[in-house]
Write an enzyme that holds these catalytic residues in place. Structure first.
Site, PDB file in Angstrom:
ATOM      1  N   ARG A  93       1.860   9.393  36.055  1.00  0.00           N
ATOM      2  CA  ARG A  93       0.991   9.082  34.722  1.00  0.00           C
ATOM      3  C   ARG A  93       1.445   9.271  33.489  1.00  0.00           C
ATOM      4  NH1 ARG A  93      -4.359  11.981  35.340  1.00  0.00           N
ATOM      5  NH2 ARG A  93      -3.064  14.067  35.685  1.00  0.00           N
ATOM      6  N   HIS A 453     -13.138   3.503  29.518  1.00  0.00           N
ATOM      7  CA  HIS A 453     -12.449   3.074  28.467  1.00  0.00           C
ATOM      8  C   HIS A 453     -12.979   2.634  27.126  1.00  0.00           C
ATOM      9  CE1 HIS A 453      -8.948   3.090  31.115  1.00  0.00           C
ATOM     10  NE2 HIS A 453      -9.131   4.228  30.712  1.00  0.00           N
ATOM     11  N   ARG A 559     -17.640   1.104 -12.707  1.00  0.00           N
ATOM     12  CA  ARG A 559     -16.985  -0.318 -13.162  1.00  0.00           C
ATOM     13  C   ARG A 559     -18.017  -1.325 -13.994  1.00  0.00           C
ATOM     14  NH1 ARG A 559     -14.835   0.127  -7.745  1.00  0.00           N
ATOM     15  NH2 ARG A 559     -12.552  -0.221  -7.824  1.00  0.00           N
ATOM     16  N   GLU A 772      -2.558   2.707 -13.570  1.00  0.00           N
ATOM     17  CA  GLU A 772      -2.515   2.015 -12.387  1.00  0.00           C
ATOM     18  C   GLU A 772      -1.304   0.966 -12.552  1.00  0.00           C
ATOM     19  OE1 GLU A 772      -6.203  -0.005 -12.318  1.00  0.00           O
ATOM     20  OE2 GLU A 772      -6.508   0.025 -14.412  1.00  0.00           O
ATOM     21  N   THR A 794      -4.986   3.428  -7.662  1.00  0.00           N
ATOM     22  CA  THR A 794      -4.177   3.358  -6.759  1.00  0.00           C
ATOM     23  C   THR A 794      -4.118   1.936  -6.025  1.00  0.00           C
ATOM     24  OG1 THR A 794      -5.581   4.666  -5.186  1.00  0.00           O
ATOM     25  CG2 THR A 794      -3.668   5.758  -6.192  1.00  0.00           C
ATOM     26  N   ASN A 795      -5.395   1.304  -6.391  1.00  0.00           N
ATOM     27  CA  ASN A 795      -5.460  -0.226  -5.817  1.00  0.00           C
ATOM     28  C   ASN A 795      -4.255  -1.079  -6.673  1.00  0.00           C
ATOM     29  OD1 ASN A 795      -7.786   0.693  -4.544  1.00  0.00           O
ATOM     30  ND2 ASN A 795      -9.142   0.004  -6.027  1.00  0.00           N
ATOM     31  N   ASP A 796      -4.698  -1.069  -8.051  1.00  0.00           N
ATOM     32  CA  ASP A 796      -3.738  -1.712  -8.773  1.00  0.00           C
ATOM     33  C   ASP A 796      -2.309  -1.315  -8.831  1.00  0.00           C
ATOM     34  OD1 ASP A 796      -5.035  -4.280  -9.924  1.00  0.00           O
ATOM     35  OD2 ASP A 796      -6.393  -2.765 -10.977  1.00  0.00           O
ATOM     36  N   CYS A 859      -9.248   7.249  -8.440  1.00  0.00           N
ATOM     37  CA  CYS A 859     -10.564   6.387  -8.313  1.00  0.00           C
ATOM     38  C   CYS A 859     -10.320   5.109  -7.428  1.00  0.00           C
ATOM     39  CB  CYS A 859     -11.478   6.100  -9.717  1.00  0.00           C
ATOM     40  SG  CYS A 859     -10.507   5.187 -10.569  1.00  0.00           S
TER      41      CYS A 859
HETATM   42  C1  PEP Z   1      -7.776   0.454  -9.105  1.00  0.00           C
HETATM   43  O1  PEP Z   1      -7.139  -0.260  -9.427  1.00  0.00           O
HETATM   44  O2  PEP Z   1      -7.514   1.438  -8.223  1.00  0.00           O
HETATM   45  C2  PEP Z   1      -9.017   0.743  -9.501  1.00  0.00           C
HETATM   46  C3  PEP Z   1      -9.806   1.686  -9.193  1.00  0.00           C
HETATM   47  O3  PEP Z   1      -9.633  -0.256 -10.337  1.00  0.00           O
HETATM   48  P1  PEP Z   1     -10.115  -1.686  -9.722  1.00  0.00           P
HETATM   49  O4  PEP Z   1     -10.245  -1.647  -8.308  1.00  0.00           O
HETATM   50  O5  PEP Z   1     -11.567  -1.827 -10.347  1.00  0.00           O
HETATM   51  O6  PEP Z   1      -9.163  -2.597 -10.357  1.00  0.00           O
HETATM   52 MG    MG Z   2      -7.608  -1.229 -11.375  1.00  0.00          MG
END
Ligand code: PEP
Ligand code: MG
Length: 903
Positions: A93, A453, A559, A772, A794-796, A859
């Protein structure tokens, strides 16, 4: 190199080397004694890695070490592999470092051949059992080791059952099974071109390799992707003396949880099958019995099992999921692991374990898998709704889901990628469906129990699942399902409630559950232990109220462009931008002293702009007042406008308007529409996400930021007037140069001070910026001179640091990158620590150096991702801000980070 460890040499601490199953078998053998744990040995994960690196060749020394371990096992149990009269049988196994239920392979009854099967029959006096074991070996060896389609064997088995007129395999007698074994051997030979290997040592060698190979099987890879398990861990292989649940009516196999695995209630639960081997239970092929039935059938074994379960839970200090076999009334334990459990059960266990004095709050918090908590916030069927159940099944994984019926994993993936909510309906699930599980909003199966499963994987992923709904007949040829005479085609809607097992075609409203009393208690422990603040991203008063009820300590990102998306506002916003641009240009031309522009034209352009702005200011003030009221006393970070312009000014919209007016319309209106279309056309950008966004808009159109600042401050003044204690933080987005912030901070402060004077109320406020862009992280020291706070977007930052378009990549090349193992998860979901994470750390440290009082948070979406939250806690940020539903998750993740840090 030592590749093989006897169970007596291992312990639970050796999970990386021996895999979870191997480490725990060794631990159980030690604490429960050899009477309860069959003897065996483990081949290490390192051996698997060496095997993979060697292109599928066993590393040097492995064969010899297996031989030695085998001899010692044979001596210990007094039987030998392949013995014609009294053969030792083995189970082989898999067992990775973390459990991957059903993803890796297993071969049971190894060691049987045409001769030893007769010996086994004679020795045990149980011919049926011997032939049942042999047919199982041929079936599993064929399927797992040689790739013979499992369905060929299943078909033959079904044919044998119907020839005999019985429903279950247990209805087949020794003769039937002997005939079936012959049939299986023929299938094996036809499919593979070779007879079933008769040499048991050869069987063992090939079974070990098959388990190694299964690490790189498609379903295991898909499972690792979804669960973020590194590809280079490899699996261990456990070779163990077989014990038999198929030796008759006083034998059986099952899975038991130390507490109810769905609710966490403190009573053991599980499934078992009489006269069956363990695979039958987890494969979900036969519908199993509830564990409690065992109390009547075999009271002694049941009592012993209960005692073992509570002992194991105390020993491991966590809820356990145990595999057991009863052989002629005697209990054996084949595995224990920390139970995968849905959020309800995780929270209930944590709560009760502290109540019972089993764990401290910190230890209890550590048992919670934060990823699963999301499911707690899943909707359920509205209890007040009137609907007709179509059928019911096992409540296998909690939460309700609605969607269209799909019958295959591929289709689930395809449709979900287009944003559709789908319910995957399968006869029983095979582990190969795992990627489809992930894509689906819910899962419905006609066979299988709560330990199948399907159920385990669904619970692990937080997907609602109703299993074993036996009235559901899946007809793949007709691309439809039938339930008691009702036919539903793929693509038609269906709804399931995995908390109750209900299935319906009615459009039942779903409701969000409240945070229950136990969860509140657990969250309060988390709040005491964590050091990282948790705020929410919210753009409306409703979201703000929800965020607060989930424990948000403020709003970390409002936003404001989202507030402009409402239907009534779109046109106003478009007017404002065009008027602003028109005014800016008229003004520039007047300044350049062009004789065709006079001051009245500039004044008219300004007037047009002011009118649009005034309208929006009023709307924004109302929005802000409502949000500040919900968040009274808590900080609210309001970000000034940050849309890529194309989102507000789609050229097609303006061109369509011109075409419409050209068909017939007022000349003056047409001329104005043409002017608008021309302005918009000139504003088009090739890369809007890198274009006139964020603070760049503010630099071009400072009046818009002035207007927003006024709206914020007058709203704050009003809130202060009614005792709402507003704490506003005005945030400027997408700063790259310190001069941008310096200039616009001045604009904002001037507007704010003026608004305060006009309102004659002194409300506190601060001005900060988003960080950012990579440049902003690197020059954070200079930027920090002009900021009261930083919030890392952290997105941008992911978009610009890695150079990935956040709107496109998830559906373009990220899947290929995951397949090619360039990355093991999307950097937009889990923060890329070495790259983007490092930029955050640099920005944070440099910012703090220049301005020790700087408040710093995050954010971006990562603020609600448990693993990323741990990173933010580790580097010492002040808070994370995430969507309201993820606030409880972030609270627990932040506490876990603090607990880990304190150790
Ligand atoms: C980002 O960029 O992480 C952010 C919070 O701003 P938005 O997603 O609105 O660009
Ligand atoms: Mg942004």
């Amino acid at each position: 190199m030592k590749w093989v460890y006897d169970f007596s040499e291992g312990s639970r601490e050796m999970r990386d080397l021996l895999g979870g199953k191997g480490a725990n078998l060794a631990e159980m053998a030690r604490i429960l004694g050899p009477e309860l744990v069959p003897a065996g040995f483990t081949i290490t994960t390192e051996a698997c890695v060496a095997y993979m690196n060697g292109g599928g060749e066993a590393p040097s020394g492995l064969d010899e070490q297996v031989d030695e371990a085998l001899s010692s096992l044979e001596r210990g149990v007094g039987k030998s592999l392949g013995d014609a009269d009294d053969p030792l049988l083995l189970s082989v196994r898999s067992g990775a470092r973390v459990s991957m239920p059903g993803m890796l392979e297993t071969v049971l009854n190894l060691g049987l051949n045409d001769v030893s099967v007769e010996g086994l029959a004679a020795r045990t006096g149980n011919e049926r059992f011997a032939w049942d074991s042999y047919r199982r070996l041929i079936q599993m060896f064929g399927d797992v080791v040689c790739g013979v389609p499992g369905s060929s064997f299943e078909q033959a088995l079904r044919a044998a059952r119907s020839a005999k007129g019985v429903e279950e395999d247990t209805g087949l007698d020794a003769r039937d099974l002997r005939t079936l074994s012959d049939g299986f051997k023929r299938i094996f030979e036809e499919e593979t071109g070779e007879p079933l290997p008769q040499d048991p040592r050869e069987q063992l060698r090939r079974a070990i390799n098959a388990v190694f190979d299964s690490w790189n099987g498609e379903r295991a890879i898909a499972y690792r992707r979804i669960n973020g398990i590194p590809d280079d861990w490899g699996t261990a292989v456990n070779v163990e003396q077989m014990v038999f649940g198929n030796r008759g009516e006083r034998s059986g196999s099952g899975v038991a949880f130390t507490r109810d695995e769905r609710t966490g209630e403190p009573t053991p639960s599980g499934d078992f099958l009489i006269n069956a081997q363990g695979e039958d239970v987890v494969a979900g092929i036969r519908n199993p019995e509830d564990l409690h039935v065992l109390a009547d059938l075999m009271p002694e074994a049941y009592a012993q099992l209960r005692a073992v379960l509570s002992g194991l839970e105390r020993h491991y200090r966590d809820m356990q999921d145990v595999e057991f076999t009863i052989e002629e009334g005697r209990l054996y334990l084949l595995q224990t692991r920390n139970a995968k459990r849905p959020a309800q059960a995780a929270v209930r266990f944590a709560h009760d374990a502290v109540d019972e004095g089993l764990l401290t709050p910190a230890e209890a918090l550590r048992t919670i898998d934060t990823d699963s908590l999301e499911a707690l916030l899943h909707p359920v069927f509205d209890p007040a709704a009137d609907y007709t159940p179509l059928t019911t099944g096992v409540a296998a994984s909690p939460g309700a889901a609605k969607g269209t019926i799909v019958l295959s994993a591929e289709e689930a993936i395809q449709r979900a990628a287009n944003g559709e909510s789908v319910i995957l309906v399968r006869p029983f699930t095979e582990a190969d469906d795992v990627a489809g599980f992930h894509a689906a909003s819910g899962i419905l199966t006609s066979e299988g129990g709560k330990a199948s499963h399907a159920a385990l994987v669904a619970r692990g992923m937080g997907r609602p699942c109703v299993a074993g709904a036996s009235e559901v007949v899946v007809d793949e040829t007709a691309n439809a399902i039938r339930v008691n005479g009702t036919e539903l085609k793929a693509g038609e809607p269906i709804a399931i409630d995995g908390s109750t097992g209900t299935v319906t075609v009615d459009d039942v409203p779903l409701v969000q559950p409240e945070i229950g009393r136990e969860f509140q208690t657990v969250l309060s422990w988390a709040d005491e232990l964590r050091r990282l603040g948790v705020r929410a991203n919210a753009d409306t008063a409703r979201d703000a109220a929800r965020a607060r009820s989930f424990g948000a300590e403020g709003i970390g990102l409002c936003r404001t462009e989202h507030m402009f998306f409402g239907e009534d506002r779109g046109e106003l916003v478009r007017r404002m931008f065009i008027a602003a641009e028109h005014w800016r240009r008229t003004h520039a031309r007047a300044r350049a002293d062009q004789d065709d522009v006079d001051s009245s034209e500039v004044a008219a352009a300004e007037e047009e702009f002011r009118t649009a702005v005034d309208h929006l200011e009023e709307l924004q003030r109302r929005d802000f007042t409502a949000i500040l009221h919900e968040m009274r006393g808590l900080p609210v970070t309001i970000r000034l406008l940050d849309p890529p312009l194309h989102e507000f000014l789609p050229l097609e919209h303006f061109e369509a308007r011109v075409r419409e007016l050209e068909e017939g319309g007022d000349d003056a209106v047409l001329e104005r529409a043409r002017r608008d279309a021309e302005v918009v056309s000139e504003l088009q950008e090739a890369n809007p996400m890198l274009g006139t966004r964020g603070i760049r808009l503010g630099i071009l159109y400072p009046q818009i930021y002035e207007m927003q600042t006024r709206a914020v401050m007058t709203a704050a003044a009003k809130s202060a007037g009614v005792g709402d204690a507003p704490r506003v933080e005005i945030m400027l987005p997408l700063v790259a140069y310190e001069a941008e912030l310096r200039q616009l901070r001045e604009t904002v402060v001037d507007a704010a001070e003026k608004a305060k004077r006009d309102a004659e109320v002194d409300v506190p406020y601060s001005v900060g910026t988003m960080i950012e862009l990579p440049r902003a992280c690197l020059i954070a020291e200079r930027i920090a001179h002009h900021a009261d706070f930083f919030s890392f977007g952290t997105n941008d930052l992911t978009q610009t640091a890695i150079g990935l378009s956040r709107d496109d990549v998830e559906n373009s090349f990220i899947p290929a990158y995951l397949d090619r193992r360039i990355i093991d998860r999307s950097p937009f979901e889990t923060l890329d620590r070495p790259g983007v994470g490092e930029l955050v750390r640099i920005g944070m440290e440099r910012g703090r150096r220049a301005n020790p009082g700087l408040v710093q948070g995050v954010c971006g979406e990562h603020g609600g991702n448990p693993e990323s939250v741990r990173f933010f806690a580790e580097i010492g940020l002040d808070y994370v801000s995430c969507s309201p539903y993820r606030v409880p998750i972030a609270r627990v993740a932040a506490a876990q980070a603090a607990i880990a840090d304190d150790e």
